[in-house]
Design a protein around this motif. Sequence first.
Motif, PDB file in Angstrom:
ATOM      1  N   ARG A 187       1.073   2.109 -10.033  1.00 45.30           N
ATOM      2  CA  ARG A 187       0.112   2.367  -8.941  1.00 45.30           C
ATOM      3  C   ARG A 187      -1.287   2.014  -9.418  1.00 45.30           C
ATOM      4  O   ARG A 187      -1.654   2.319 -10.554  1.00 45.30           O
ATOM      5  CB  ARG A 187       0.150   3.843  -8.539  1.00 45.30           C
ATOM      6  CG  ARG A 187       1.425   4.230  -7.825  1.00 45.30           C
ATOM      7  CD  ARG A 187       1.322   5.551  -7.111  1.00 45.30           C
ATOM      8  NE  ARG A 187       1.350   6.688  -8.011  1.00 45.30           N
ATOM      9  CZ  ARG A 187       1.603   7.939  -7.629  1.00 45.30           C
ATOM     10  NH1 ARG A 187       1.834   8.195  -6.357  1.00 45.30           N
ATOM     11  NH2 ARG A 187       1.612   8.919  -8.488  1.00 45.30           N
ATOM     12  N   GLU A 188      -2.053   1.360  -8.548  1.00 46.25           N
ATOM     13  CA  GLU A 188      -3.412   0.970  -8.917  1.00 46.25           C
ATOM     14  C   GLU A 188      -4.248   0.775  -7.657  1.00 46.25           C
ATOM     15  O   GLU A 188      -3.743   0.289  -6.641  1.00 46.25           O
ATOM     16  CB  GLU A 188      -3.365  -0.351  -9.709  1.00 46.25           C
ATOM     17  CG  GLU A 188      -4.718  -0.772 -10.249  1.00 46.25           C
ATOM     18  CD  GLU A 188      -4.679  -2.148 -10.908  1.00 46.25           C
ATOM     19  OE1 GLU A 188      -5.755  -2.676 -11.212  1.00 46.25           O
ATOM     20  OE2 GLU A 188      -3.579  -2.692 -11.094  1.00 46.25           O
ATOM     21  N   LYS A 189      -5.523   1.133  -7.720  1.00 40.97           N
ATOM     22  CA  LYS A 189      -6.440   0.947  -6.590  1.00 40.97           C
ATOM     23  C   LYS A 189      -6.881  -0.527  -6.547  1.00 40.97           C
ATOM     24  O   LYS A 189      -7.323  -1.072  -7.558  1.00 40.97           O
ATOM     25  CB  LYS A 189      -7.670   1.836  -6.793  1.00 40.97           C
ATOM     26  CG  LYS A 189      -8.295   2.281  -5.494  1.00 40.97           C
ATOM     27  CD  LYS A 189      -8.078   3.790  -5.320  1.00 40.97           C
ATOM     28  CE  LYS A 189      -8.810   4.340  -4.132  1.00 40.97           C
ATOM     29  NZ  LYS A 189      -7.971   5.279  -3.405  1.00 40.97           N
TER      30      LYS A 189
ATOM     31  N   VAL B 246       1.187  -0.150  -4.803  1.00 34.03           N
ATOM     32  CA  VAL B 246       2.367   0.172  -5.617  1.00 34.03           C
ATOM     33  C   VAL B 246       3.108  -1.137  -5.898  1.00 34.03           C
ATOM     34  O   VAL B 246       3.520  -1.842  -4.971  1.00 34.03           O
ATOM     35  CB  VAL B 246       3.302   1.167  -4.911  1.00 34.03           C
ATOM     36  CG1 VAL B 246       4.433   1.577  -5.856  1.00 34.03           C
ATOM     37  CG2 VAL B 246       2.539   2.404  -4.444  1.00 34.03           C
TER      38      VAL B 246
ATOM     39  N   PRO C  37       0.846  -1.189   0.000  1.00 35.97           N
ATOM     40  CA  PRO C  37       0.000   0.000   0.000  1.00 35.97           C
ATOM     41  C   PRO C  37       0.889   1.249   0.000  1.00 35.97           C
ATOM     42  O   PRO C  37       1.934   1.272   0.668  1.00 35.97           O
ATOM     43  CB  PRO C  37      -0.772  -0.125   1.324  1.00 35.97           C
ATOM     44  CG  PRO C  37      -0.742  -1.590   1.651  1.00 35.97           C
ATOM     45  CD  PRO C  37       0.576  -2.078   1.132  1.00 35.97           C
ATOM     46  N   GLU C  38       0.488   2.245  -0.762  1.00 31.27           N
ATOM     47  CA  GLU C  38       1.323   3.441  -0.965  1.00 31.27           C
ATOM     48  C   GLU C  38       1.772   4.065   0.359  1.00 31.27           C
ATOM     49  O   GLU C  38       2.946   4.422   0.525  1.00 31.27           O
ATOM     50  CB  GLU C  38       0.538   4.465  -1.795  1.00 31.27           C
ATOM     51  CG  GLU C  38       1.361   5.676  -2.190  1.00 31.27           C
ATOM     52  CD  GLU C  38       0.586   6.598  -3.128  1.00 31.27           C
ATOM     53  OE1 GLU C  38       1.176   7.019  -4.134  1.00 31.27           O
ATOM     54  OE2 GLU C  38      -0.598   6.871  -2.842  1.00 31.27           O
TER      55      GLU C  38
ATOM     56  N   THR D 254      -4.278   2.247  -2.433  1.00 37.79           N
ATOM     57  CA  THR D 254      -3.481   2.440  -3.650  1.00 37.79           C
ATOM     58  C   THR D 254      -2.274   1.521  -3.548  1.00 37.79           C
ATOM     59  O   THR D 254      -1.413   1.693  -2.676  1.00 37.79           O
ATOM     60  CB  THR D 254      -3.033   3.908  -3.788  1.00 37.79           C
ATOM     61  OG1 THR D 254      -4.192   4.725  -3.874  1.00 37.79           O
ATOM     62  CG2 THR D 254      -2.180   4.098  -5.040  1.00 37.79           C
TER      63      THR D 254
END
Length: 760
Positions: A292-294, A307, A246-247, A305
Amino acid sequence: MNTGDSTSTGARHLAVLEGVLERITYANEENGYTVARVDTGRGAGDLLTVVGALLGAQVGESLRMEGRWGSHPQYGKQFTVENYTTVLPATVQGIRRYLGSGLVKGIGPVFADRITQHFGLDTLTIIEEEPKRLIEVPGLGPKRTKKIADAWEEQKAIKEVMLFLQTVEVSTSIAVRIYKKYGDASISVVKNQPYRLAADVWGIGFLTADKIAQSVGIPHDSPERVKAGLQYALSQSADQGHCYLPEEKLIADAVKLLQVDTGLVIECLAELAAPAEDDGDPGGVREPGVVREKVPAPDGGDPVTAVYLVPFHRAELSLSGQLLRLLRTDEDRMPAFRDVAWDKALAWLKGRTGADLAPEQEEAVRLALTEKVAVLTGGPGCGKSFTVRSIVELARAKRAKVVLAAPTGRAAKRLAELTGADASTVHRLLELKPGGDAAYDRDRPLDADLVVVDEASMLDLLLANKLVKAVPPGAHLLFVGDVDQLPSVGAGEVLRDLLADGSPIPAVRLTRVFRQAQQSGVVTNAHRINSGQHPVTDGMKDFFLFVEDDTEEAGRLTVDVAARRIPAKFGLDPRRDVQVLAPMHRGPAGAGTLNGLLQQAITPARPDLPEKRFGGRVFRVGDKVTQIRNNYDKGANGVFNGTVGVVTALDPVDQRLTVLTDEDEEVPYEFDELDELAHAYAVTIHRSQGSEYPAVVIPVTTGAWMMLQRNLIYTAVTRAKKLVVLVGSRKAIGQAVRTVSAGRRCTALDFRLSPRVLDA
């Protein structure tokens, strides 16, 4: 040769000592700290102890060392080395000893004697300037002459790199790897692009590259440093099994690692995630460093988000896409099972195997033969093996091409024995080539109607993706494994994700323990542990507990049980049949310490056998060893993390050791590659996945408190075919049985297989 004068080096006044390096008593490969004995030429065979920065020095070399005299309470007078240079020997005797020490690949004592007899004091000049003249020496043909000349040149170049790296305490083996990777460009890369080393050279992580970068003057807050640190944090999390971070966690980890402002980390992360113009191709773009993607949170909370490092994001997308394509295709390479008369088919099967299938086994057989992708899971004694054999028998009866694979050599052998058909490792099946590309993929699929993959809990994301890509449309793919075991060593939780709630992949879980298996203490206790109950050890013929609360004593007792007591009582071979499985590597009852003790007990030193000291380890013929990294360039199709074998040959002259692996492949290792091998008399439980042993001995001590979890002990117990011995404290065993593994790995394969709507 010995001079005790002081030499003025500014204010430091270091003493100078010259001598021949006779033997290395201890060498720490991590930092180059060495304890050695040198012959200072005083005669009477007196050797002096020297300690300190002798990184890269080889036995037989004449050294000029600068340092300080001191005294050790146990070892007496010794010299602490701060730096050294190599001095070529000046006498024929010195040259003979120098060449005969195994320093130059291809020259041992015999050829050293012949060469020095022929060329005398000119020997080293000849090797350096006119190596072709070595052919004048009796017995030295053109092939060996070239080999000696090449080895001499390589050694000179490596020495130059080593001397440069000495200032940043990089180990000998890593200096060799840097040279092998970059050749003559080594020093330039180290000076100008040190962070490349972390990505390019195995054994160099970000921390070593960072130390080198600081020594060559790269600023602490350089964007290059921060981006390398972010990618390092992601690769570290992949080593712990996560496909992404997670970011917010990634940013926090990077700030802690790099000791820089949060704002700078956020800026550098944004740059890493954005495609940038490609310098070499105006108008083109290079790939971003991260994606990056949800995705849904691993614990089911609010979306996060994620990573990803690019290879893991690409593999997750590819694997989910391929599985869904296989599942939904109208093609079918086993159409005979669409409208088969199951009563007749199962009656025929009983005639072949002599046993009925239980209802849940029958369901699994039908599923595998009618669905394009399916999963079969269950614990020990529940009939997974018999079910797989039944599936293979029916498929072959309809002339289907059946391909069987497993992640490890041992698991593949077991699958072959069970089914009576050939089975191979996944790597060998796909014919992985140097660099890791597979010969079989979507463009060149396997010739198979049914692909069965056993021990699927071991499949990590990258390997599963390579495998599924190679399955042809219309073929049936069956994953078989125990989802309650530890997940794969590599990143991902593929089997668990395939079985997640809402997964479109059809699955059967076998739960009934067959009566025959109920007689086994190994099977009974595996299921007790898996349901959170303490194992029963009283009155069992194949499951024992030796109580020992002291961790150090438990370690010693583990060695005694594995090396002496089990072989004496059960007639098992301590090297081939008995495996010590430790919860962790470190500590008095950890795999590292136990390996040293077990080696002394099972493969002790013998004066007539050569051995090779490498770092803190000594390798001998007969040693049980394991590969500790994926190396696609070794063997026929690569040698992989966890491959086990036995050392069958050790050649000090050619500086090579040979390992016969579990797959019956002889794999050579140059001496400078020995950091890829570790002893395997004891291995961590994580490393034992996919393997099965007649007997396992498991030290369970409070010293491993943080590691003690239910799936860890369950995995260890289920590795045993006949016998389990626990050594340790009841308190530690209770902790292991009670503690359910904390938290899921960060993966989104289950989400990609059955997408859910994410809140913005």
